[in-house]
Design a protein around this motif. Structure first.
Motif, PDB file in Angstrom:
ATOM      1  N   MET A 103       0.866  -1.077  -0.019  1.00 26.44           N
ATOM      2  CA  MET A 103      -0.004   0.060   0.212  1.00 26.44           C
ATOM      3  C   MET A 103       0.859   1.010  -0.025  1.00 26.44           C
ATOM      4  SD  MET A 103      -3.116   0.034  -0.375  1.00 26.44           S
ATOM      5  CE  MET A 103      -3.872   1.910  -0.652  1.00 26.44           C
ATOM      6  N   ARG A 104       2.001   1.143   0.717  1.00 23.98           N
ATOM      7  CA  ARG A 104       2.998   2.287   0.738  1.00 23.98           C
ATOM      8  C   ARG A 104       3.335   2.622  -0.747  1.00 23.98           C
ATOM      9  NH1 ARG A 104       7.095   1.003   4.879  1.00 23.98           N
ATOM     10  NH2 ARG A 104       5.401   1.362   6.194  1.00 23.98           N
ATOM     11  N   ARG A 105       3.700   1.747  -1.428  1.00 27.57           N
ATOM     12  CA  ARG A 105       4.369   2.067  -2.748  1.00 27.57           C
ATOM     13  C   ARG A 105       3.210   2.501  -3.931  1.00 27.57           C
ATOM     14  NH1 ARG A 105       7.303  -3.499  -2.731  1.00 27.57           N
ATOM     15  NH2 ARG A 105       5.547  -4.123  -3.867  1.00 27.57           N
ATOM     16  N   VAL A 106       1.970   1.959  -3.614  1.00 23.80           N
ATOM     17  CA  VAL A 106       0.822   2.248  -4.397  1.00 23.80           C
ATOM     18  C   VAL A 106       0.732   3.818  -4.030  1.00 23.80           C
ATOM     19  CG1 VAL A 106      -1.465   2.233  -4.641  1.00 23.80           C
ATOM     20  CG2 VAL A 106      -0.222   0.056  -4.730  1.00 23.80           C
ATOM     21  N   LEU A 107       0.375   4.144  -2.652  1.00 26.31           N
ATOM     22  CA  LEU A 107       0.361   5.774  -2.345  1.00 26.31           C
ATOM     23  C   LEU A 107       1.378   6.326  -2.953  1.00 26.31           C
ATOM     24  CD1 LEU A 107      -1.444   4.927   1.206  1.00 26.31           C
ATOM     25  CD2 LEU A 107      -2.547   5.555  -0.954  1.00 26.31           C
ATOM     26  N   ALA A 108       2.711   6.145  -2.625  1.00 25.32           N
ATOM     27  CA  ALA A 108       3.861   6.778  -3.271  1.00 25.32           C
ATOM     28  C   ALA A 108       3.574   7.102  -4.668  1.00 25.32           C
ATOM     29  CB  ALA A 108       4.955   6.260  -3.001  1.00 25.32           C
ATOM     30  N   TRP A 109       3.322   5.986  -5.454  1.00 27.42           N
ATOM     31  CA  TRP A 109       3.150   6.267  -6.972  1.00 27.42           C
ATOM     32  C   TRP A 109       2.108   7.175  -7.236  1.00 27.42           C
ATOM     33  CZ3 TRP A 109      -0.761   5.289 -10.449  1.00 27.42           C
ATOM     34  CH2 TRP A 109      -0.300   5.346 -11.655  1.00 27.42           C
ATOM     35  N   LEU A 110       1.122   7.151  -6.302  1.00 27.83           N
ATOM     36  CA  LEU A 110      -0.132   7.908  -6.764  1.00 27.83           C
ATOM     37  C   LEU A 110       0.145   9.347  -6.629  1.00 27.83           C
ATOM     38  CD1 LEU A 110      -2.863   5.992  -5.267  1.00 27.83           C
ATOM     39  CD2 LEU A 110      -2.816   6.492  -7.586  1.00 27.83           C
ATOM     40  N   GLY A 111       1.226   9.555  -5.410  1.00 31.79           N
ATOM     41  CA  GLY A 111       1.639  10.920  -5.093  1.00 31.79           C
ATOM     42  C   GLY A 111       2.641  11.360  -6.306  1.00 31.79           C
ATOM     43  N   GLN A 112       3.450  10.538  -7.176  1.00 32.12           N
ATOM     44  CA  GLN A 112       4.131  11.049  -7.907  1.00 32.12           C
ATOM     45  C   GLN A 112       3.480  11.524  -9.078  1.00 32.12           C
ATOM     46  OE1 GLN A 112       6.672   7.397  -8.412  1.00 32.12           O
ATOM     47  NE2 GLN A 112       7.970   8.052  -6.699  1.00 32.12           N
ATOM     48  N   GLN A 113       2.159  10.675  -9.241  1.00 31.22           N
ATOM     49  CA  GLN A 113       1.394  11.227 -10.226  1.00 31.22           C
ATOM     50  C   GLN A 113       0.572  12.417 -10.140  1.00 31.22           C
ATOM     51  OE1 GLN A 113       2.092   9.074 -12.942  1.00 31.22           O
ATOM     52  NE2 GLN A 113       3.199   8.270 -11.658  1.00 31.22           N
ATOM     53  N   GLY A 114       0.664  12.762  -8.896  1.00 30.94           N
ATOM     54  CA  GLY A 114       0.114  14.458  -8.675  1.00 30.94           C
ATOM     55  C   GLY A 114      -1.065  14.220  -7.957  1.00 30.94           C
ATOM     56  N   LEU A 115      -1.309  13.312  -7.490  1.00 28.93           N
ATOM     57  CA  LEU A 115      -2.719  12.759  -6.532  1.00 28.93           C
ATOM     58  C   LEU A 115      -2.244  13.332  -5.128  1.00 28.93           C
ATOM     59  CD1 LEU A 115      -5.708  11.479  -6.690  1.00 28.93           C
ATOM     60  CD2 LEU A 115      -4.549   9.762  -5.694  1.00 28.93           C
ATOM     61  N   ARG A 116      -3.072  14.506  -4.815  1.00 23.83           N
ATOM     62  CA  ARG A 116      -3.025  14.952  -3.462  1.00 23.83           C
ATOM     63  C   ARG A 116      -3.844  13.995  -2.496  1.00 23.83           C
ATOM     64  NH1 ARG A 116      -5.031  19.559  -6.212  1.00 23.83           N
ATOM     65  NH2 ARG A 116      -6.812  19.227  -4.460  1.00 23.83           N
ATOM     66  N   PRO A 117      -3.459  14.206  -1.119  1.00 22.80           N
ATOM     67  CA  PRO A 117      -4.145  13.505   0.027  1.00 22.80           C
ATOM     68  C   PRO A 117      -5.469  13.704  -0.099  1.00 22.80           C
ATOM     69  CG  PRO A 117      -2.294  14.296   0.707  1.00 22.80           C
ATOM     70  CD  PRO A 117      -2.187  14.969  -0.499  1.00 22.80           C
ATOM     71  N   ALA A 118      -5.868  15.111  -0.430  1.00 23.68           N
ATOM     72  CA  ALA A 118      -7.555  15.506  -0.192  1.00 23.68           C
ATOM     73  C   ALA A 118      -8.169  14.877  -1.471  1.00 23.68           C
ATOM     74  CB  ALA A 118      -7.500  17.236  -0.522  1.00 23.68           C
ATOM     75  N   ASP A 119      -7.437  14.616  -2.722  1.00 22.03           N
ATOM     76  CA  ASP A 119      -7.928  13.795  -3.708  1.00 22.03           C
ATOM     77  C   ASP A 119      -8.374  12.435  -3.451  1.00 22.03           C
ATOM     78  OD1 ASP A 119      -7.813  16.253  -5.549  1.00 22.03           O
ATOM     79  OD2 ASP A 119      -5.986  15.679  -6.020  1.00 22.03           O
ATOM     80  N   LEU A 120      -7.206  11.746  -2.790  1.00 21.70           N
ATOM     81  CA  LEU A 120      -7.359  10.212  -2.218  1.00 21.70           C
ATOM     82  C   LEU A 120      -8.247  10.215  -1.406  1.00 21.70           C
ATOM     83  CD1 LEU A 120      -6.163   7.757  -2.768  1.00 21.70           C
ATOM     84  CD2 LEU A 120      -4.800   7.984  -0.841  1.00 21.70           C
ATOM     85  N   ARG A 121      -8.614  11.178  -0.323  1.00 21.49           N
ATOM     86  CA  ARG A 121      -9.865  11.171   0.592  1.00 21.49           C
ATOM     87  C   ARG A 121     -11.038  11.124  -0.047  1.00 21.49           C
ATOM     88  NH1 ARG A 121      -8.094  15.226   3.197  1.00 21.49           N
ATOM     89  NH2 ARG A 121      -6.738  13.574   4.989  1.00 21.49           N
ATOM     90  N   ALA A 122     -11.218  12.177  -0.907  1.00 24.48           N
ATOM     91  CA  ALA A 122     -12.576  12.154  -1.689  1.00 24.48           C
ATOM     92  C   ALA A 122     -12.763  10.762  -2.677  1.00 24.48           C
ATOM     93  CB  ALA A 122     -12.288  13.380  -2.823  1.00 24.48           C
ATOM     94  N   LEU A 123     -11.839  10.219  -3.199  1.00 19.35           N
ATOM     95  CA  LEU A 123     -12.058   9.019  -3.717  1.00 19.35           C
ATOM     96  C   LEU A 123     -12.638   7.970  -2.806  1.00 19.35           C
ATOM     97  CD1 LEU A 123      -8.819   8.762  -6.047  1.00 19.35           C
ATOM     98  CD2 LEU A 123     -11.123   9.193  -6.788  1.00 19.35           C
ATOM     99  N   TYR A 124     -11.766   7.950  -1.702  1.00 21.46           N
ATOM    100  CA  TYR A 124     -12.377   6.825  -0.394  1.00 21.46           C
ATOM    101  C   TYR A 124     -13.607   7.111  -0.087  1.00 21.46           C
ATOM    102  CZ  TYR A 124      -7.802   4.281  -0.210  1.00 21.46           C
ATOM    103  OH  TYR A 124      -6.642   3.617  -0.297  1.00 21.46           O
TER     104      TYR A 124
END
Length: 151
Positions: free
Chosen positions: A1-22
């Protein structure tokens, strides 16, 4: 999960964007009703979140649904454990439950299959009562019946 989240961050996904998705992910069938039941009986039940990889996502979803609050805290001793799960990673904690406890495996999911296999091979090894569910409404009904029998 840590690697997935790191990759998403590298793609420009912000924590607020991820929170909205969840927050947009639907709950499992009947889970909203189970949470409502638990919220209405806070003095009797404490919901404890256990996640092996994604506490951020689960907490985001529960907060959005109005269900996350600070628990009783450290040192609390519970009389019974009522363990709801579905993944293979839920099997080991459920296998450690005692005779007064209840395991609620989601029907057809890895936890349920592993419990069935254990019960077939060593019936005495799994001490907790096992109550499979398809909808978490079934879990709420079991808890309601449990309370009714106590009164």
């Amino acid at each position: 999960m840590r690697r997935v989240l790191a990759w998403l961050g590298q793609q420009g996904l912000r924590p607020a964007d991820l929170r909205a998705l969840y927050e947009a992910i639907p709950l499992s069938p009947g889970m909203a009703e189970l949470f409502q039941f638990l919220a209405g009986h806070r003095q009797l039940f404490e919901l404890v979140l256990i996640s092996d990889a994604n506490v951020f996502g689960v907490e985001a979803k529960l907060r959005a649904a109005g269900h996350r609050r600070q628990g009783a805290g450290e040192g609390v001793e519970f009389r019974r454990v009522l363990y709801v799960g579905d993944g293979a990673n839920d099997f080991c904690p459920a296998a450690a439950l005692g005779a007064e406890d209840v395991a609620f495996p989601r029907k057809g999911f890895p936890m349920h299959r592993l419990i069935q296999e254990r019960q077939e091979k060593q019936p005495e090894a799994f001490q907790a009562a096992v109550v499979p569910w398809e909808s978490a409404v079934e879990v709420a009904r079991y808890l309601q019946e449990m309370l009714r029998k106590k009164c």
